[in-house]
Design a protein around this motif. Sequence first.
Motif, PDB file in Angstrom:
ATOM      1  N   ARG A  67      49.490  32.158  34.959  1.00 28.29           N
ATOM      2  CA  ARG A  67      48.678  32.275  35.834  1.00 28.29           C
ATOM      3  C   ARG A  67      47.164  31.495  35.581  1.00 28.29           C
ATOM      4  O   ARG A  67      46.707  31.637  34.192  1.00 28.29           O
ATOM      5  CB  ARG A  67      48.124  33.545  36.480  1.00 28.29           C
ATOM      6  N   TYR A  69      43.290  31.714  35.991  1.00 27.03           N
ATOM      7  CA  TYR A  69      42.322  32.690  36.500  1.00 27.03           C
ATOM      8  C   TYR A  69      40.865  32.429  35.762  1.00 27.03           C
ATOM      9  O   TYR A  69      40.720  31.610  34.884  1.00 27.03           O
ATOM     10  CB  TYR A  69      42.770  33.954  36.023  1.00 27.03           C
ATOM     11  N   GLY A  71      37.300  34.714  35.194  1.00 27.59           N
ATOM     12  CA  GLY A  71      36.990  36.411  35.194  1.00 27.59           C
ATOM     13  C   GLY A  71      35.897  36.440  34.243  1.00 27.59           C
ATOM     14  O   GLY A  71      35.862  35.680  33.236  1.00 27.59           O
ATOM     15  N   GLU A 188      48.095  43.665  36.642  1.00 23.82           N
ATOM     16  CA  GLU A 188      48.198  43.226  37.862  1.00 23.82           C
ATOM     17  C   GLU A 188      49.674  43.321  38.556  1.00 23.82           C
ATOM     18  O   GLU A 188      50.572  42.886  37.947  1.00 23.82           O
ATOM     19  CB  GLU A 188      47.785  41.790  38.104  1.00 23.82           C
ATOM     20  N   LEU A 215      37.458  39.013  38.729  1.00 29.62           N
ATOM     21  CA  LEU A 215      38.463  38.170  38.403  1.00 29.62           C
ATOM     22  C   LEU A 215      39.075  37.426  39.469  1.00 29.62           C
ATOM     23  O   LEU A 215      39.167  38.070  40.680  1.00 29.62           O
ATOM     24  CB  LEU A 215      39.725  39.195  37.951  1.00 29.62           C
ATOM     25  N   GLN A 216      39.147  36.181  39.582  1.00 27.95           N
ATOM     26  CA  GLN A 216      39.728  35.272  40.435  1.00 27.95           C
ATOM     27  C   GLN A 216      41.012  34.742  39.982  1.00 27.95           C
ATOM     28  O   GLN A 216      41.207  33.970  39.053  1.00 27.95           O
ATOM     29  CB  GLN A 216      38.681  34.211  40.773  1.00 27.95           C
ATOM     30  N   LEU A 217      42.241  35.078  40.661  1.00 29.37           N
ATOM     31  CA  LEU A 217      43.593  34.623  40.100  1.00 29.37           C
ATOM     32  C   LEU A 217      43.808  33.474  40.958  1.00 29.37           C
ATOM     33  O   LEU A 217      43.524  33.118  41.951  1.00 29.37           O
ATOM     34  CB  LEU A 217      44.561  35.792  40.522  1.00 29.37           C
ATOM     35  N   ASP A 218      44.721  32.649  40.373  1.00 25.83           N
ATOM     36  CA  ASP A 218      45.071  31.349  41.011  1.00 25.83           C
ATOM     37  C   ASP A 218      43.729  30.580  40.866  1.00 25.83           C
ATOM     38  O   ASP A 218      43.901  29.892  42.253  1.00 25.83           O
ATOM     39  CB  ASP A 218      45.915  31.478  42.057  1.00 25.83           C
TER      40      ASP A 218
END
Length: 362
Positions: A67, A69, A71, A188, A215-218
């Motif tokens: 992934r 990310y 964060g 997650e 956190l910001q995924l993708d």
Amino acid sequence: MTVQMPISARACVLVFAAFCLAQAATAQTRSGAANAKGATAPVQTDEPPAMNVTEWLQRMHAGARQRNYVGTFVVSAPGGDLSSARIWHVRDGEHQIERIEALSGPPRSTFRRNRNVMTFLPEAKVVKVEKRENLDLFPNLPEKPDSSISDFYDVRAIGKDRVAGFDADVVQLVPHDGLRFGYRIWSERRSGLVVKLQTIDSDARVVEQSAFSELQLDAPVKAQALSQMMANTTGYRIEKLELERSNAQDEGWTLSTPVAGFKPRSFFRRPMAAAADDSSGKAKQDTATVQWTFSDGLASVSLFIERYDAARAPRDGVLTIGATNAIRRRLPAPASDWWLTAVGEVPPQTLNAFAQSLARTR
């Protein structure tokens, strides 16, 4: 996960500063979920998927690498130690690229492309360059994890929780013996990315906690942008950490009794920066520190062995920072010309077991 946790890096630096080693240890990263006396579950009743300990760890291992990310990662310990870092991570095909910007302590930016690591120290205008075979990630699994880790840990599902706005499965890893900490892990739910970790001692106390506060995924992280930042060394002096691959047998070391569950991962010679020359122009012998690293798949231990130097001989001692413990001692005869520093996120008795088992073979 794929980051070297800020408190662990700082802990290793403090350990080696305190014990006057010329070379600092590489960053250690990890913490996790609970032990046999596990603390009260802070979660709802939904059960995580039914998987064994190896399957859980493989899922987390993959989630950390697959992934993109961005964060903010915060690490704390009961004594008040607190550190934080901003992390950018991107998977670019088969490549892993990340940037870790320290938000506490001296300014420092660490970039990693696969095993190539560059640490920028803006105050000193120095870039430290190294290649790491063992990145000390959590979980610290080999390329093909074996099932032996289940001989030393059980997994117990707790439920679900929310961390940094994401639904997370919560499990605890319970050690079978007193040679390793227990762990509580929040991962997650969709990807398995570890978003919060706690390290628990045998008295059910949290000795270190790590978590994403945001956190910001993708995230739209650009691999090219990180690579360009990593390559921009204008105005910096480059210092390369030269490691020479070796092995314990050739260097004259052995463990008379292996420490249960801990398998050797790497062995390197770390030449001293100021190795003086003798009258013949040849470098002095035994000026290198050797580093022998072991792991049980979750926790790692590094043994740093160096020649005794009466001019700078440190005292025997013990140091604890969060989950990181270190011991420093002169080895007993017939190896009394050598000093050992053992560092790891393990209980002190584990480091003592390594120290008592380490023996000179020549």
